[in-house]
Motif scaffolding. Structure first.
Motif, PDB file in Angstrom:
ATOM      1  N   VAL A   1       0.921  -1.040  -0.024  1.00 60.83           N
ATOM      2  CA  VAL A   1      -0.278  -0.119  -0.061  1.00 60.83           C
ATOM      3  C   VAL A   1       0.859   1.355   0.113  1.00 60.83           C
ATOM      4  CG1 VAL A   1      -1.918   1.438   1.061  1.00 60.83           C
ATOM      5  CG2 VAL A   1      -1.821  -1.303   1.429  1.00 60.83           C
ATOM      6  N   TYR A   2       0.574   2.156  -1.000  1.00 58.46           N
ATOM      7  CA  TYR A   2       1.446   3.271  -1.052  1.00 58.46           C
ATOM      8  C   TYR A   2       0.815   4.435  -0.579  1.00 58.46           C
ATOM      9  CZ  TYR A   2       4.987   0.924  -3.872  1.00 58.46           C
ATOM     10  OH  TYR A   2       6.139  -0.108  -4.131  1.00 58.46           O
ATOM     11  N   TYR A   3       1.291   5.241   0.424  1.00 56.71           N
ATOM     12  CA  TYR A   3       0.745   6.379   0.978  1.00 56.71           C
ATOM     13  C   TYR A   3       1.472   7.521   0.683  1.00 56.71           C
ATOM     14  CZ  TYR A   3      -1.327   3.004   4.056  1.00 56.71           C
ATOM     15  OH  TYR A   3      -2.001   1.796   4.578  1.00 56.71           O
ATOM     16  N   CYS A   4       0.797   8.718   0.292  1.00 59.48           N
ATOM     17  CA  CYS A   4       1.417  10.134   0.050  1.00 59.48           C
ATOM     18  C   CYS A   4       1.364  10.654   1.292  1.00 59.48           C
ATOM     19  CB  CYS A   4       0.468  10.657  -0.842  1.00 59.48           C
ATOM     20  SG  CYS A   4       0.745  12.410  -0.982  1.00 59.48           S
ATOM     21  N   ASN A   5       2.479  11.439   1.647  1.00 58.20           N
ATOM     22  CA  ASN A   5       2.663  12.487   2.831  1.00 58.20           C
ATOM     23  C   ASN A   5       3.148  13.685   2.406  1.00 58.20           C
ATOM     24  OD1 ASN A   5       4.851  13.336   4.923  1.00 58.20           O
ATOM     25  ND2 ASN A   5       3.359  12.285   6.037  1.00 58.20           N
ATOM     26  N   GLY A   6       2.697  14.598   3.204  1.00 58.77           N
ATOM     27  CA  GLY A   6       2.897  16.033   2.977  1.00 58.77           C
ATOM     28  C   GLY A   6       3.024  17.011   4.067  1.00 58.77           C
ATOM     29  N   VAL A   7       4.055  17.971   4.223  1.00 60.83           N
ATOM     30  CA  VAL A   7       4.281  18.698   5.599  1.00 60.83           C
ATOM     31  C   VAL A   7       3.342  20.047   4.903  1.00 60.83           C
ATOM     32  CG1 VAL A   7       5.701  20.034   6.926  1.00 60.83           C
ATOM     33  CG2 VAL A   7       6.361  17.794   6.331  1.00 60.83           C
ATOM     34  N   ILE A   8       2.354  20.023   5.224  1.00 62.84           N
ATOM     35  CA  ILE A   8       1.297  21.133   4.635  1.00 62.84           C
ATOM     36  C   ILE A   8       0.839  21.975   5.880  1.00 62.84           C
ATOM     37  CG2 ILE A   8      -0.861  21.466   3.702  1.00 62.84           C
ATOM     38  CD1 ILE A   8      -0.494  18.792   2.090  1.00 62.84           C
ATOM     39  N   ASN A   9       1.019  23.165   5.847  1.00 62.30           N
ATOM     40  CA  ASN A   9       0.515  23.875   6.967  1.00 62.30           C
ATOM     41  C   ASN A   9       1.298  23.663   8.269  1.00 62.30           C
ATOM     42  OD1 ASN A   9      -0.964  25.229   5.027  1.00 62.30           O
ATOM     43  ND2 ASN A   9      -2.914  24.347   6.220  1.00 62.30           N
ATOM     44  N   TYR A  10       2.510  23.192   8.090  1.00 62.98           N
ATOM     45  CA  TYR A  10       3.404  22.814   9.286  1.00 62.98           C
ATOM     46  C   TYR A  10       3.234  21.581   9.865  1.00 62.98           C
ATOM     47  CZ  TYR A  10       4.458  27.741   8.140  1.00 62.98           C
ATOM     48  OH  TYR A  10       4.863  28.862   7.410  1.00 62.98           O
ATOM     49  N   ILE A  11       2.049  20.763   9.234  1.00 62.19           N
ATOM     50  CA  ILE A  11       1.775  19.569   9.884  1.00 62.19           C
ATOM     51  C   ILE A  11       1.895  18.444   8.818  1.00 62.19           C
ATOM     52  CG2 ILE A  11      -0.451  18.251  10.614  1.00 62.19           C
ATOM     53  CD1 ILE A  11      -1.342  21.113  11.647  1.00 62.19           C
ATOM     54  N   SER A  12       2.053  17.328   9.441  1.00 58.17           N
ATOM     55  CA  SER A  12       2.326  16.154   8.378  1.00 58.17           C
ATOM     56  C   SER A  12       1.041  15.508   8.180  1.00 58.17           C
ATOM     57  CB  SER A  12       3.159  15.046   9.184  1.00 58.17           C
ATOM     58  OG  SER A  12       3.535  13.937   8.523  1.00 58.17           O
ATOM     59  N   SER A  13       0.850  15.532   6.982  1.00 53.86           N
ATOM     60  CA  SER A  13      -0.437  14.893   6.610  1.00 53.86           C
ATOM     61  C   SER A  13      -0.474  13.462   5.764  1.00 53.86           C
ATOM     62  CB  SER A  13      -1.532  15.828   5.916  1.00 53.86           C
ATOM     63  OG  SER A  13      -1.798  16.923   6.849  1.00 53.86           O
ATOM     64  N   TRP A  14      -1.560  12.677   5.591  1.00 52.45           N
ATOM     65  CA  TRP A  14      -1.286  11.458   5.033  1.00 52.45           C
ATOM     66  C   TRP A  14      -2.626  11.270   4.161  1.00 52.45           C
ATOM     67  CZ3 TRP A  14       3.011   8.133   5.203  1.00 52.45           C
ATOM     68  CH2 TRP A  14       3.887   8.551   6.323  1.00 52.45           C
ATOM     69  N   GLY A  15      -2.234  10.596   3.084  1.00 54.28           N
ATOM     70  CA  GLY A  15      -3.367  10.353   2.229  1.00 54.28           C
ATOM     71  C   GLY A  15      -4.083   8.918   2.647  1.00 54.28           C
ATOM     72  N   GLN A  16      -5.074   8.181   1.926  1.00 59.44           N
ATOM     73  CA  GLN A  16      -5.611   7.097   2.677  1.00 59.44           C
ATOM     74  C   GLN A  16      -4.968   5.638   1.970  1.00 59.44           C
ATOM     75  OE1 GLN A  16      -6.759   8.925   0.114  1.00 59.44           O
ATOM     76  NE2 GLN A  16      -6.881   7.334  -1.658  1.00 59.44           N
ATOM     77  N   GLY A  17      -4.030   5.989   1.126  1.00 62.38           N
ATOM     78  CA  GLY A  17      -3.260   4.842   0.516  1.00 62.38           C
ATOM     79  C   GLY A  17      -4.019   4.221  -0.822  1.00 62.38           C
ATOM     80  N   THR A  18      -3.061   3.796  -1.541  1.00 63.87           N
ATOM     81  CA  THR A  18      -3.449   3.107  -2.747  1.00 63.87           C
ATOM     82  C   THR A  18      -2.718   1.713  -3.100  1.00 63.87           C
ATOM     83  OG1 THR A  18      -3.757   3.484  -5.050  1.00 63.87           O
ATOM     84  CG2 THR A  18      -1.627   4.416  -4.246  1.00 63.87           C
ATOM     85  N   VAL A  19      -3.370   0.784  -3.576  1.00 61.50           N
ATOM     86  CA  VAL A  19      -2.768  -0.505  -3.468  1.00 61.50           C
ATOM     87  C   VAL A  19      -2.089  -0.670  -4.726  1.00 61.50           C
ATOM     88  CG1 VAL A  19      -3.166  -2.815  -3.388  1.00 61.50           C
ATOM     89  CG2 VAL A  19      -4.291  -1.549  -1.874  1.00 61.50           C
ATOM     90  N   VAL A  20      -0.629  -1.168  -4.653  1.00 62.70           N
ATOM     91  CA  VAL A  20       0.188  -1.583  -5.847  1.00 62.70           C
ATOM     92  C   VAL A  20       0.180  -2.949  -5.824  1.00 62.70           C
ATOM     93  CG1 VAL A  20       2.249  -1.172  -7.055  1.00 62.70           C
ATOM     94  CG2 VAL A  20       1.075   0.688  -6.266  1.00 62.70           C
ATOM     95  N   THR A  21      -0.044  -3.842  -6.571  1.00 58.21           N
ATOM     96  CA  THR A  21       0.258  -5.109  -6.812  1.00 58.21           C
ATOM     97  C   THR A  21       1.119  -5.604  -7.943  1.00 58.21           C
ATOM     98  OG1 THR A  21      -1.890  -5.656  -5.516  1.00 58.21           O
ATOM     99  CG2 THR A  21      -0.596  -7.452  -6.664  1.00 58.21           C
ATOM    100  N   VAL A  22       2.143  -6.129  -7.854  1.00 62.53           N
ATOM    101  CA  VAL A  22       3.031  -6.670  -8.943  1.00 62.53           C
ATOM    102  C   VAL A  22       3.102  -8.225  -8.834  1.00 62.53           C
ATOM    103  CG1 VAL A  22       5.220  -6.457  -9.969  1.00 62.53           C
ATOM    104  CG2 VAL A  22       4.406  -4.436  -8.506  1.00 62.53           C
ATOM    105  N   SER A  23       2.448  -8.665  -9.789  1.00 59.57           N
ATOM    106  CA  SER A  23       2.386  -9.942  -9.945  1.00 59.57           C
ATOM    107  C   SER A  23       1.998 -10.647 -11.395  1.00 59.57           C
ATOM    108  CB  SER A  23       1.157 -10.580  -8.952  1.00 59.57           C
ATOM    109  OG  SER A  23       1.023 -11.997  -9.084  1.00 59.57           O
TER     110      SER A  23
END
Length: 115
Positions: free
Chosen positions: A92-114
Motif C-alpha cells: 500500500v503506497y501512502y502519500c505524505n506532505g508537510v502542509i501548513n507545518y503539519i504532517s498529513s497522510w493520504g488514505q493509501g493506494t494499493v500496488v500489486t506486482v504479480s
C-alpha cells in the motif's frame, strides 16, 4: 482541513510501470516536503521517495534508478513514476506532505506486482 488523495494504483506485471498521483486540497498556505511511503503485508511503513519544495529528491536504495518522484507546486500534486516494477514492490503506497507545518497522510493506494 487538508486532504491528500492518491490515485493510480493497481495490478501490474513484473517489469511493468505505474504512475501514482497525490493531490492536496483544502485551506493550504504552506507546503514543504512531500513524499511517498509504502507498507507491505507484515512489514513496517517505509519511505520510498521524497521531494522538497526546491526540487531536492531522496530515494530508498531499493527503488533508485527505477522510481522517479516529481511535484507540481501550482497544482499541489506529487507524482511517483514507477518503472521496472518487481513483486517486492507490492504494498500500500501512502502519500505524505508537510502542509501548513503539519504532517498529513493520504488514505493509501494499493500496488500489486504479480504475473
Amino acid at each position: 482541513q487538508v486532504q491528500l488523495v492518491e490515485s493510480g494504483g493497481g495490478l501490474v506485471q513484473p517489469g511493468g510501470s505505474l504512475r501514482l498521483s497525490c493531490a492536496a486540497s483544502g485551506n493550504i498556505f504552506s507546503i514543504d516536503v512531500m513524499g511517498w511511503y509504502r507498507q507491505a503485508p507484515g512489514k513496517e511503513r517505509e519511505l520510498v521517495a521524497s521531494i522538497r519544495r526546491d526540487g531536492f529528491t531522496n530515494y530508498a536504495d531499493s527503488v533508485k534508478g527505477r522510481f522517479t518522484i516529481s511535484r507540481d507546486n501550482a497544482k499541489i500534486t506529487v507524482y511517483l513514476q514507477m518503472n521496472s516494477l518487481k513483486p517486492e514492490d507490492t504494498a500500500v503506497y501512502y502519500c505524505n506532505g508537510v502542509i501548513n507545518y503539519i504532517s498529513s497522510w493520504g488514505q493509501g493506494t494499493v500496488v500489486t506486482v504479480s504475473s
